[in-house]
Write a protein that holds these residues in place. Structure first.
Motif, PDB file in Angstrom:
ATOM      1  N   HIS A 124       0.968  -1.372   0.077  1.00  0.00           N
ATOM      2  CA  HIS A 124      -0.064   0.041   0.068  1.00  0.00           C
ATOM      3  C   HIS A 124       0.767   1.161   0.100  1.00  0.00           C
ATOM      4  O   HIS A 124       0.598   1.970  -0.803  1.00  0.00           O
ATOM      5  CB  HIS A 124      -1.014   0.168   1.303  1.00  0.00           C
ATOM      6  CG  HIS A 124      -1.605   1.393   1.626  1.00  0.00           C
ATOM      7  ND1 HIS A 124      -2.522   2.042   0.550  1.00  0.00           N
ATOM      8  CD2 HIS A 124      -1.689   2.184   2.667  1.00  0.00           C
ATOM      9  CE1 HIS A 124      -2.894   2.989   0.977  1.00  0.00           C
ATOM     10  NE2 HIS A 124      -2.599   3.153   2.080  1.00  0.00           N
ATOM     11  N   ASP A 160       0.592   2.815  -3.794  1.00  0.00           N
ATOM     12  CA  ASP A 160      -0.547   3.831  -3.686  1.00  0.00           C
ATOM     13  C   ASP A 160       0.172   5.128  -3.333  1.00  0.00           C
ATOM     14  O   ASP A 160      -0.620   6.222  -3.226  1.00  0.00           O
ATOM     15  CB  ASP A 160      -1.463   3.361  -2.663  1.00  0.00           C
ATOM     16  CG  ASP A 160      -2.371   1.861  -3.278  1.00  0.00           C
ATOM     17  OD1 ASP A 160      -2.677   1.972  -4.307  1.00  0.00           O
ATOM     18  OD2 ASP A 160      -2.531   1.299  -2.346  1.00  0.00           O
ATOM     19  N   ALA A 199      -5.417   3.884   5.923  1.00  0.00           N
ATOM     20  CA  ALA A 199      -5.707   3.251   4.351  1.00  0.00           C
ATOM     21  C   ALA A 199      -5.993   4.368   3.603  1.00  0.00           C
ATOM     22  O   ALA A 199      -5.765   4.288   2.273  1.00  0.00           O
ATOM     23  CB  ALA A 199      -7.253   2.294   4.586  1.00  0.00           C
ATOM     24  N   LEU A 200      -6.629   5.450   3.910  1.00  0.00           N
ATOM     25  CA  LEU A 200      -7.286   6.635   3.203  1.00  0.00           C
ATOM     26  C   LEU A 200      -6.308   7.983   3.166  1.00  0.00           C
ATOM     27  O   LEU A 200      -6.527   8.831   2.446  1.00  0.00           O
ATOM     28  CB  LEU A 200      -8.562   7.085   3.685  1.00  0.00           C
ATOM     29  CG  LEU A 200      -9.422   5.591   3.515  1.00  0.00           C
ATOM     30  CD1 LEU A 200     -11.118   6.266   3.719  1.00  0.00           C
ATOM     31  CD2 LEU A 200      -9.680   5.048   2.186  1.00  0.00           C
ATOM     32  N   ALA A 256       0.039   7.851   6.814  1.00  0.00           N
ATOM     33  CA  ALA A 256      -0.368   6.372   6.828  1.00  0.00           C
ATOM     34  C   ALA A 256       0.453   5.767   8.089  1.00  0.00           C
ATOM     35  O   ALA A 256      -0.168   4.683   8.744  1.00  0.00           O
ATOM     36  CB  ALA A 256      -0.224   5.799   5.528  1.00  0.00           C
ATOM     37  N   PRO A 270      -6.566   0.641  -0.969  1.00  0.00           N
ATOM     38  CA  PRO A 270      -6.890   1.522   0.157  1.00  0.00           C
ATOM     39  C   PRO A 270      -8.434   1.150   0.592  1.00  0.00           C
ATOM     40  O   PRO A 270      -8.659   1.273   1.560  1.00  0.00           O
ATOM     41  CB  PRO A 270      -6.835   3.008  -0.435  1.00  0.00           C
ATOM     42  CG  PRO A 270      -5.619   3.022  -1.494  1.00  0.00           C
ATOM     43  CD  PRO A 270      -5.921   1.387  -2.157  1.00  0.00           C
ATOM     44  N   THR A 309      -9.632  -0.665   4.351  1.00  0.00           N
ATOM     45  CA  THR A 309     -10.863  -0.292   5.279  1.00  0.00           C
ATOM     46  C   THR A 309     -11.403  -1.371   6.078  1.00  0.00           C
ATOM     47  O   THR A 309     -12.140  -1.091   6.717  1.00  0.00           O
ATOM     48  CB  THR A 309     -11.488   0.819   4.654  1.00  0.00           C
ATOM     49  OG1 THR A 309     -12.244   0.068   3.599  1.00  0.00           O
ATOM     50  CG2 THR A 309     -10.901   1.994   3.928  1.00  0.00           C
TER      51      THR A 309
END
Length: 401
Positions: free
Chosen positions: A250, A254, A308-309, A316, A375, A379
């Protein structure tokens, strides 16, 4: 003569015995984490040695989980028959011996077969020493269960760190055989202490009722509560498994983190979880079990939403740390409460459900990442953490007996 009679009950022999028992069990928790982490860091080298594809390696690694799940329920019954201390020592020997087997294999099927043995030993010792710890918690009348799981986390960090240091100089065979020797030596020392101490009387808390219920109704209610705490363990372990396998990806894919920074993600989570467990006893004494479960689940849910967001790497990482602090004490409390309700069988049920959550997490995240995005998939950790908090809140009266 009267003063002598008054002082006799104050002799602290039992307390000294319980202190030695706590130290011995702490050593076994740390050894478990140390050995398991040592194996995990050599998985890439074992993959290369066996020539397994990614999918074949994934199937072989399921042997660890399958072996653990198959033997956990059996271990609960064996603990009742032979005692938790004996089972802990026997399983520690088996764990130490079996960790040397993977580098001796040269195919994925053979690797899967030996990992069944390793997983069986790993699952069995977890039930055995958690059951022994539950009885000790009851005897001491202090919520010290998180301290044992903190020892497991510290052992895992030490095992992973040592594995990283020796990976360049030792072959997997040499490294894992070294873990066998260390494991057997530690077991010989700590096991001698453990076997000499009489286990405290089992401390089960069957639900109380105003009127005498049918025994089958009591058993059904108790089993329902045990499964409830097992579900809390599942929600917690889901998050641990998901972050172990997906946090680095992630951060790197991301959020464009470098590989080095991405690798720090899980370390932040693991370190925060260790700190949370080290302070868990004080938190439980101050807040109680229900508030700790509800607060921990809520904190983890908020932390994982941030992890996650968040639009930046550092936000993060902060989210992962908050998640680790929130999840830290959920699993220890759930397993301890299940053990208080149903003894080793309760520990076995909660541990099996918890391990199932750790198995479910990584593949579930993978499927959801394909359907939506990583992401969004992460969650789900927040959703299950919040679910654990809701379960704890809704069942607080029933769990209190």
């Amino acid at each position: 003569m009267p003063p002598i009679n008054k002082t006799r009950p104050r002799i602290a022999v039992p307390d000294n015995s319980l202190t030695r028992l706590r130290i011995a069990l702490t050593v076994f928790f740390a050894l478990d984490g140390f050995v398991f982490a040592g194996w995990v860091v050599r998985i890439p080298a074992i993959k290369e040695q066996t020539g397994a594809s990614a999918s074949a390696l994934g199937l072989a690694l399921l042997g660890v989980s399958a072996g653990a799940v198959i033997t956990m329920m059996l271990t609960g019954r064996l603990c009742r028959r032979y005692g938790t201390h004996r089972l802990t020592v026997v399983c520690a020997v088996l764990l130490s011996l079996s960790v040397a087997l993977p580098p001796l294999t040269h195919s994925a099927p053979a690797l899967g077969a030996v990992l069944l043995v390793f997983g069986a030993a790993y699952g069995s010792i977890n039930v055995a020493f958690n059951s022994a710890a539950v009885d000790l918690v009851g005897a001491l009348r202090r919520p010290i269960m998180p301290s044992f799981h903190a020892a497991f986390s510290l052992g895992g960090m030490l095992g992973a760190g040592l594995g990283g240091l020796v990976a360049g100089g030792l072959s997997p065979t040499q490294h894992l055989f070294g873990l066998t020797l260390i494991g057997l030596l530690v077991t010989a020392v700590a096991g001698r202490t453990l076997l000499r101490i009489q286990p405290p009387a089992p401390t089960q808390d069957p639900p109380r009722h105003q009127s005498a219920p049918c025994p089958s109704d009591t058993r059904t209610r108790t089993r329902g509560l045990v499964i409830t705490f097992g579900l809390i363990a599942l929600c917690t372990a889901y998050g641990e498994g998901a972050l172990a396998d997906w946090s680095a990806l992630h951060l790197e894919h991301d959020l464009d983190a470098t590989p080095g920074v991405a690798a720090v993600g899980y370390s932040c989570f693991a370190l925060a979880m260790t700190v949370g467990r080290l302070t868990g006893t004080r938190m439980l004494e101050r807040l109680g079990q229900t508030r700790t479960l509800v607060g921990g689940g809520t904190t983890a849910a908020l932390g994982m939403l941030l992890g996650a967001l968040a639009p930046s790497v550092w936000a993060a990482l902060l989210g992962f740390m908050i998640t680790g602090l929130g999840l830290a004490n959920l699993f220890p409390v759930a397993v301890e409460r299940a053990g208080r309700l149903a003894g080793p069988d309760g520990v076995a049920i909660a541990s099996t459900l918890g391990y199932g959550g750790m198995l479910l997490g990584p593949p579930a995240i993978g499927f959801m990442a394909d359907w939506f995005s990583l992401p969004i998939a992460l969650t789900s950790v927040a959703v299950l953490a919040a679910t654990a908090a809701v379960i704890a809140a809704l069942t607080r009266r029933a769990a209190a007996g």
